[in-house]
Design an enzyme around this catalytic site. Structure first.
Site, PDB file in Angstrom:
ATOM      1  CE  LYS A  71      14.487   7.204   7.897  1.00 18.98           C
ATOM      2  NZ  LYS A  71      15.607   6.352   7.460  1.00 18.98           N
ATOM      3  CB  THR A  73      10.653   4.082  -0.679  1.00 17.02           C
ATOM      4  OG1 THR A  73      11.011   2.728  -0.382  1.00 17.02           O
ATOM      5  CG2 THR A  73       9.785   4.114  -1.917  1.00 17.02           C
ATOM      6  NE  ARG A  94      21.800   5.185   6.621  1.00 15.63           N
ATOM      7  CZ  ARG A  94      21.026   4.579   7.516  1.00 15.63           C
ATOM      8  NH1 ARG A  94      21.548   4.049   8.600  1.00 15.63           N
ATOM      9  NH2 ARG A  94      19.735   4.488   7.320  1.00 15.63           N
ATOM     10  CE  LYS A 105      15.179  -1.319   6.479  1.00 17.80           C
ATOM     11  NZ  LYS A 105      16.080  -0.192   6.756  1.00 17.80           N
ATOM     12  CB  ALA A 277      20.344   6.069  12.950  1.00 17.38           C
ATOM     13  CG  PHE A 305      16.373   3.727  13.016  1.00 17.06           C
ATOM     14  CD1 PHE A 305      15.478   2.764  12.568  1.00 17.06           C
ATOM     15  CD2 PHE A 305      17.643   3.319  13.374  1.00 17.06           C
ATOM     16  CE1 PHE A 305      15.836   1.431  12.499  1.00 17.06           C
ATOM     17  CE2 PHE A 305      18.017   1.982  13.308  1.00 17.06           C
ATOM     18  CZ  PHE A 305      17.109   1.042  12.871  1.00 17.06           C
ATOM     19  CG  PHE A 386       0.210   2.716   2.766  1.00 25.07           C
ATOM     20  CD1 PHE A 386       0.460   1.351   2.701  1.00 25.07           C
ATOM     21  CD2 PHE A 386       1.226   3.551   3.206  1.00 25.07           C
ATOM     22  CE1 PHE A 386       1.678   0.828   3.080  1.00 25.07           C
ATOM     23  CE2 PHE A 386       2.449   3.039   3.587  1.00 25.07           C
ATOM     24  CZ  PHE A 386       2.681   1.672   3.527  1.00 25.07           C
ATOM     25  CD1 TRP A 414       7.013   0.868  -2.472  1.00 23.94           C
ATOM     26  CD2 TRP A 414       5.036   0.602  -3.482  1.00 23.94           C
ATOM     27  NE1 TRP A 414       6.775  -0.488  -2.576  1.00 23.94           N
ATOM     28  CE2 TRP A 414       5.571  -0.680  -3.195  1.00 23.94           C
ATOM     29  CE3 TRP A 414       3.803   0.684  -4.126  1.00 23.94           C
ATOM     30  CZ2 TRP A 414       4.899  -1.862  -3.515  1.00 23.94           C
ATOM     31  CZ3 TRP A 414       3.137  -0.491  -4.451  1.00 23.94           C
ATOM     32  CH2 TRP A 414       3.677  -1.747  -4.148  1.00 23.94           C
TER      33      TRP A 414
END
Length: 598
Positions: A71, A73, A94, A105, A277, A305, A386, A414
């Site tokens: 998200k 990215t 954020r 993470k 979140a 999230f 992907f 990406w």
């Protein structure tokens, strides 16, 4: 050529001096306060900059899985893509918490060729905002306990203290403690505990405040405990009663200023505030968003999230309290994650499996339907690409989304940065401006299908005026109305957003509900703290479960922030580290070069 890690890509990038980045959106030298060459604080006077606000675009996602959604990215790559097609765009994000950075993470500044930089600084101490928030939080705790020790003039019942200390680290050992032990001079013994800094009400207050005056007023309203007496007689004690708001505001005066950095492609990025979140409202600061809206024609922001958490709170809390109106919503998904929602194990996600994808698609479709049918906002689905995605799988996602009247755009940010976000950018512009998608032979052939005509045309200022006076709204609507009770609001979210059966309150939560309504807090918005891994409060229920109840075990007043936190299921406000923390892989060499940070 060897595959580069995110931090290696970031370290090889050539950044512009921060003054050059500021100048791109008309920020003068007088309005920036440098933190080195590549970071700066922005003066709050920019909120009063003349001009029309730009379009606000919210990026959200499906329910998270270990397969990843991308998200942040996508948010960064979309902003770069918008600038590439000639739209003056600012991204608003954020700040990462040290807890996830050193926990499970890793870094949280985007990925691949869609990142904000300097990546190491943003992920670690940055400009010290989180430290200031922690200091203000713990100053209030110290003044509270000192007041009790020094004679307790306010009659605070130590058993009814609700204010906890905080630290920006995943430390399960601090969840529940007993402090004040030792001799007479060591304080009054009582049960206590720590929250992670991002769960502190100070974080929420900072992120929802309009200016320093509003910040101080919100700090003064924070309830820290209750007086002695029977439930009907006890009174809330506030930070204002302790005369703590002035000193707390002094600690936070610089932290309230938004931070300016840049993407790899030099798009201005305002990174400020960082509530989770799943345990808080999950959005960057109102000050940052409003500043960005004054600087750009488009502002791309994200909420944490899945859309049932971050987007719901962005729309029902942040937009409600700040008078913001999004022009469009982007729902990010991956084929891999959808197959995982369909029951496929992580080890098999690289293989085509249309049955698992079909079974997992209801998760995406429910999020999209909520944005359309509950909030009445236009949206687009962004499939974060992907290499293992097959044409048949992408066609299936497109077909199911088309049935809801939603376009699907393939996002390749990406791997390609802003170039891989141009198709998504064009669809976002179409939704925001009501444009028919123009034929563009030079555009990458990654737009899966042209869709329906934009159904939402609104005058933003008119809508804001309607919100202010509480009249009937056209277009954007909330999931619940202000006049509903706390119980009714939680039931509305459960039925409309989670698609569950109902809400069950524990005996403790029922008592807290009665107290909140008796003390006049019953009309505040609700901030549901629940697992991010399911629409339900059970992280094992993937996909789009039905016929479940949400169990509220505790209701917590955040009077300064202006909402009620409903703790559900087994959600915790102090996470723990995993068996193998990401911190084990992070290092720094003798030249100060950091490695292992994602």
């Amino acid at each position: 050529m060897a595959h580069l890690t995110d931090i290696e890509i970031a370290q090889q990038s050539k950044m512009l001096e921060i003054g050059e980045v500021a100048a791109r959106v008309g920020i003068s030298e007088e309005a920036i306060e440098r933190y080195g060459r590549y970071k700066a604080k922005l003066d709050l006077s920019l909120l009063k900059k003349e001009g029309k606000d730009g379009h606000l675009v919210l990026v959200t996602a499906i329910t998270p899985t270990p397969a990843g959604e991308g998200k942040t990215t996508t948010t960064i790559g979309l902003a770069d893509g918008m600038n590439r097609i000639g739209k003056k765009t600012v991204v608003a994000l954020r700040e990462p918490s040290l807890g996830p950075v050193f926990g499970i993470k890793g870094g949280a500044a985007g990925g691949g060729y869609a990142q904000v930089v300097p990546m190491e600084d943003i992920n670690l101490h940055f400009t010290g905002d989180f430290h200031a928030i922690g200091a203000a939080n713990n100053l209030l705790a110290a003044m509270l306990d000192n007041h009790i020790y020094q004679g307790n003039e306010l009659g605070i019942d130590p058993r009814k203290v609700t204010w906890r200390r905080c630290v920006d680290m995943n430390d399960r050992q601090l969840r529940s403690i007993v402090d004040g032990l030792g001799g007479k001079g060591d304080g009054v013994p009582r049960e206590d505990g720590y929250d992670i800094t991002v769960a502190s009400e100070i974080m929420a207050v900072l992120c929802l405040a309009n200016d320093l005056k509003d910040l101080k007023a919100r700090l003064a309203r924070i309830v820290v405990g209750y007086t002695y007496g029977k439930p009907a007689d006890e009174k809330p004690v506030t930070a204002g009663d302790l005369h703590a708001e002035g000193a707390m505001c002094a600690l936070l005066k610089d932290a309230l200023k938004p931070n300016l950095v840049q993407t790899l492609e030099h798009t201005p990025a305002i990174v400020h505030g960082g509530p989770f979140a799943n345990i808080a409202h999950g959005c960057n600061s109102v000050v940052a968003t409003r500043t960005a809206l004054r600087l750009g024609d488009y502002v791309i922001t994200e909420a944490g999230f899945g859309a049932d958490l971050g987007a719901e709170k962005f729309l029902d809390i942040k937009c409600r309290l700040a008078g913001l109106v999004p022009s469009a919503v982007v729902v990010v998904a991956t084929v891999r994650a959808l197959k995982m929602h369909g029951g496929l194990p992580k080890t098999d996600l690289g293989n085509e499996n249309l049955e698992a994808l079909e079974n997992g698609l209801p998760n995406l479709l429910q999020h999209v339907s909520n944005i359309q049918e509950v909030y009445h906002l236009p949206c687009v689905v962004a499939i974060n690409a992907f290499p293992t995605d097959t044409k048949a799988e992408l066609d299936l996602v497109e077909e199911r989304c088309r049935e809801l009247g939603v376009n699907v755009a393939l996002s390749e940010v990406w791997a390609k940065g802003g170039e891989g976000g141009e198709t998504l950018a064009r669809e976002v512009v179409r939704l925001c401006e009501g444009e028919e998608k123009a034929e563009d032979k030079s555009a990458p052939d990654t737009f899966l299908e042209e869709g329906f005509e934009d159904f939402l045309k609104k005058g933003e200022n008119l809508v804001k005026e309607v919100f202010q006076f509480g009249e009937e709204k056209e277009g954007f609507t909330f999931a619940y109305e202000d006049e509903m009770s706390i119980r009714e609001k939680l039931e509305a979210l459960t039925e409309k957003i989670y698609h569950g059966r109902g809400v069950v309150f524990t005996a403790e939560a029922e008592k807290q509900l009665a107290k909140l309504e008796r003390q006049g807090y019953g009309k505040l918005p609700v901030c549901v703290a629940k697992t991010q891994y399911s629409f339900s409060d059970d992280p094992k229920l993937l996909g789009a479960p039905e016929d479940f109840d949400i169990t509220v075990r505790q209701l917590k007043l955040s009077a300064g922030a202006g909402f009620i936190v409903a703790l559900t299921g087994a959600i915790l406000t102090m996470p723990g580290l995993p068996k193998k923390p990401a911190a084990e892989n992070i290092d720094v060499d003798e030249d100060g070069r950091i490695t292992g940070l994602f």
